[in-house]
Write a protein that holds these residues in place. Structure first.
Motif, PDB file in Angstrom:
ATOM      1  N   CYS A  22      50.847  42.601  47.617  1.00  0.00           N
ATOM      2  CA  CYS A  22      50.118  43.453  46.686  1.00  0.00           C
ATOM      3  C   CYS A  22      50.415  43.127  45.220  1.00  0.00           C
ATOM      4  O   CYS A  22      49.579  43.400  44.346  1.00  0.00           O
ATOM      5  CB  CYS A  22      50.462  44.915  46.976  1.00  0.00           C
ATOM      6  SG  CYS A  22      49.233  46.093  46.380  1.00  0.00           S
ATOM      7  N   MET A  26      47.645  43.350  42.137  1.00  0.00           N
ATOM      8  CA  MET A  26      47.720  44.268  41.003  1.00  0.00           C
ATOM      9  C   MET A  26      47.647  43.510  39.676  1.00  0.00           C
ATOM     10  O   MET A  26      47.013  43.974  38.721  1.00  0.00           O
ATOM     11  CB  MET A  26      49.009  45.088  41.063  1.00  0.00           C
ATOM     12  CG  MET A  26      49.110  46.000  42.272  1.00  0.00           C
ATOM     13  SD  MET A  26      47.716  47.167  42.435  1.00  0.00           S
ATOM     14  CE  MET A  26      46.676  46.326  43.645  1.00  0.00           C
ATOM     15  N   ALA A  29      43.983  42.703  39.297  1.00  0.00           N
ATOM     16  CA  ALA A  29      43.173  43.896  39.061  1.00  0.00           C
ATOM     17  C   ALA A  29      43.329  44.404  37.635  1.00  0.00           C
ATOM     18  O   ALA A  29      42.336  44.769  36.978  1.00  0.00           O
ATOM     19  CB  ALA A  29      43.558  44.998  40.061  1.00  0.00           C
ATOM     20  N   MET A  30      44.561  44.432  37.138  1.00  0.00           N
ATOM     21  CA  MET A  30      44.784  44.946  35.793  1.00  0.00           C
ATOM     22  C   MET A  30      44.296  43.965  34.726  1.00  0.00           C
ATOM     23  O   MET A  30      43.843  44.375  33.647  1.00  0.00           O
ATOM     24  CB  MET A  30      46.262  45.280  35.598  1.00  0.00           C
ATOM     25  CG  MET A  30      46.774  46.353  36.546  1.00  0.00           C
ATOM     26  SD  MET A  30      45.702  47.823  36.655  1.00  0.00           S
ATOM     27  CE  MET A  30      45.999  48.553  35.043  1.00  0.00           C
ATOM     28  N   ARG A 111      50.696  50.135  46.279  1.00  0.00           N
ATOM     29  CA  ARG A 111      50.124  49.508  45.079  1.00  0.00           C
ATOM     30  C   ARG A 111      50.818  49.970  43.803  1.00  0.00           C
ATOM     31  O   ARG A 111      50.920  49.227  42.843  1.00  0.00           O
ATOM     32  CB  ARG A 111      48.624  49.688  45.025  1.00  0.00           C
ATOM     33  CG  ARG A 111      48.068  51.102  44.903  1.00  0.00           C
ATOM     34  CD  ARG A 111      48.041  51.613  43.461  1.00  0.00           C
ATOM     35  NE  ARG A 111      47.077  52.682  43.277  1.00  0.00           N
ATOM     36  CZ  ARG A 111      47.237  53.649  42.389  1.00  0.00           C
ATOM     37  NH1 ARG A 111      48.361  53.729  41.650  1.00  0.00           N
ATOM     38  NH2 ARG A 111      46.288  54.557  42.238  1.00  0.00           N
ATOM     39  N   THR A 112      51.314  51.219  43.776  1.00  0.00           N
ATOM     40  CA  THR A 112      52.005  51.708  42.585  1.00  0.00           C
ATOM     41  C   THR A 112      53.289  50.921  42.351  1.00  0.00           C
ATOM     42  O   THR A 112      53.576  50.487  41.227  1.00  0.00           O
ATOM     43  CB  THR A 112      52.318  53.204  42.719  1.00  0.00           C
ATOM     44  OG1 THR A 112      51.106  53.923  42.908  1.00  0.00           O
ATOM     45  CG2 THR A 112      53.017  53.724  41.478  1.00  0.00           C
ATOM     46  N   ALA A 115      52.446  47.371  41.283  1.00  0.00           N
ATOM     47  CA  ALA A 115      52.036  47.305  39.877  1.00  0.00           C
ATOM     48  C   ALA A 115      53.250  47.373  38.951  1.00  0.00           C
ATOM     49  O   ALA A 115      53.321  46.657  37.944  1.00  0.00           O
ATOM     50  CB  ALA A 115      51.061  48.433  39.566  1.00  0.00           C
ATOM     51  N   ASP A 245      49.150  50.986  31.066  1.00  0.00           N
ATOM     52  CA  ASP A 245      48.358  50.287  32.079  1.00  0.00           C
ATOM     53  C   ASP A 245      46.894  50.242  31.659  1.00  0.00           C
ATOM     54  O   ASP A 245      46.182  49.279  31.936  1.00  0.00           O
ATOM     55  CB  ASP A 245      48.557  50.865  33.483  1.00  0.00           C
ATOM     56  CG  ASP A 245      48.248  52.344  33.625  1.00  0.00           C
ATOM     57  OD1 ASP A 245      47.801  52.973  32.645  1.00  0.00           O
ATOM     58  OD2 ASP A 245      48.453  52.880  34.728  1.00  0.00           O
ATOM     59  N   SER A 297      52.758  53.857  33.644  1.00  0.00           N
ATOM     60  CA  SER A 297      51.915  53.711  34.829  1.00  0.00           C
ATOM     61  C   SER A 297      51.208  55.026  35.117  1.00  0.00           C
ATOM     62  O   SER A 297      51.859  56.045  35.348  1.00  0.00           O
ATOM     63  CB  SER A 297      52.766  53.303  36.035  1.00  0.00           C
ATOM     64  OG  SER A 297      52.026  53.393  37.230  1.00  0.00           O
ATOM     65  N   GLN A 303      43.015  49.464  41.199  1.00  0.00           N
ATOM     66  CA  GLN A 303      44.159  49.040  42.003  1.00  0.00           C
ATOM     67  C   GLN A 303      43.947  49.395  43.471  1.00  0.00           C
ATOM     68  O   GLN A 303      44.212  48.583  44.367  1.00  0.00           O
ATOM     69  CB  GLN A 303      45.432  49.700  41.477  1.00  0.00           C
ATOM     70  CG  GLN A 303      45.787  49.310  40.049  1.00  0.00           C
ATOM     71  CD  GLN A 303      46.921  50.146  39.488  1.00  0.00           C
ATOM     72  OE1 GLN A 303      47.120  51.297  39.881  1.00  0.00           O
ATOM     73  NE2 GLN A 303      47.677  49.575  38.565  1.00  0.00           N
TER      74      GLN A 303
END
Length: 321
Positions: A22, A26, A29-30, A111-112, A115, A245, A297, A303
């Motif tokens: 993951c 991330m 995605a970001m 995912r948190t 990230a 973020d 975050s 995400q």
């Protein structure tokens, strides 16, 4: 032709989506979010009772479009903790048909932390090795695993409101990591001289103070996700190189930043960059070894959709051999 709807419960998500897999998702995605390649609205909140919230988080990206539907309730089995229960729904961008439904709590947990690990890899000093985790819930365990993937840890410190619970948590984690893991009696003791600090609590008021944080440290503020909660004090926000973020969401929902701005200690320009801009090389993250870098975050639908699209692709690949 439609391939039908894939549904994954928490166990299925946990069996397939690793934090290691993951982290690059991330990062991508970001970067896409900060590059304007994602259409994403501010999350909307609906109160469904005292201390209970229903949230809608929609987004559209190259992975498809969809949303996370999530309830935030106090965890009755663990007072002081919150559960984020719900669904991540991904629609196929070509047909418009719903393609994936997955357990939001498990996707969010993974995912948190992933990230935070991606941000830590970009912002922490290369020699960072002492980790302090403030909190003992599911995110605490996930963050331990995630940060250990991006920095070689030599010491892990744990603090929790329940001292006995923190001791048990540290004992369990000691069996998983090849370095000392210990529970600390206070937040101050946990973060003293720590290189990386992760706050993953349900605290509404600051538990992390500037005076306790060593120059050169990196801080991930993860637990507070609304405008009325803050895990770090105003002095730490003001002293930090603040990386959000997503700028728009920080200005709307970043409790720590909003308190510092209201006190006149910072302006909107204090947000030095979005993490996606740092990943893309368009903005600097850490400038000096003495910087206190702070990653705020809040979590984003892009995400969740990236993780969902990866799970869907994995499932379809397995289905077709």
């Amino acid at each position: 032709m439609s391939e039908g709807l894939t549904v994954m419960d928490a166990e299925a998500v946990r069996a397939r989506l690793t934090i290691a897999a993951c982290i690059p998702l991330m990062r991508e995605a970001m970067t896409a979010l900060s590059s304007g390649r994602v259409e994403q609205h501010l999350r909307s909140f609906l109160s469904v009772g005292e201390g209970r919230t229903f949230a809608l988080m929609p987004a559209a990206s190259a992975d498809g479009f969809g949303a996370k539907l999530v309830s935030v309730y106090q965890d009755t089995d663990h007072p002081g903790r919150r559960r984020h229960q719900g669904l991540v729904v991904l629609f196929d961008p070509e047909s418009g048909a719903p393609a994936f439904i997955g357990d939001a709590e498990e996707i969010t947990r993974i995912r948190t932390a992933a990230a935070s690990a991606a941000a830590t890899d970009a912002l922490a000093r290369p020699d960072a090795s002492i980790l302090a985790v403030i909190g003992t819930g599911a995110q605490a365990q996930a963050h331990l695993e995630a940060i250990a993937l991006v920095r070689p840890l030599t010491e892990i410190r744990i603090w929790g409101r329940d001292a006995e619970g923190a001791r048990r948590f540290a004992e369990a984690m000691r069996k998983k990591y090849d370095c000392p893991v210990r529970a600390c009696a206070t937040v101050e003791a946990a973060v003293q001289a720590a290189d990386i600090i992760c706050t993953v609590t349900a605290s509404r008021d600051p538990i992390l103070h500037r005076d306790w944080v060593t120059p050169g440290a990196h801080v991930n503020l993860v637990g507070s996700s609304g405008p009325h909660a803050a895990e770090a004090d105003i002095d730490l926000v003001a002293a930090s190189r603040f990386i959000g973020d997503h700028r728009e969401h920080v200005l709307a929902h970043g409790g720590e930043f909003l308190r510092a701005r209201q006190a006149g200690r910072v302006t909107d320009d204090h947000i030095a960059a979005e993490i996606g801009e740092v990943f893309a090389g368009r903005r600097n993250g850490r400038i000096s070894p003495a910087d206190i870098t702070l990653y705020k975050s809040l979590g984003h639908a892009v995400q969740d959709l990236a993780a969902a699209a990866w799970l869907l692709s994995l499932e379809r690949t397995a289905r077709h051999g």
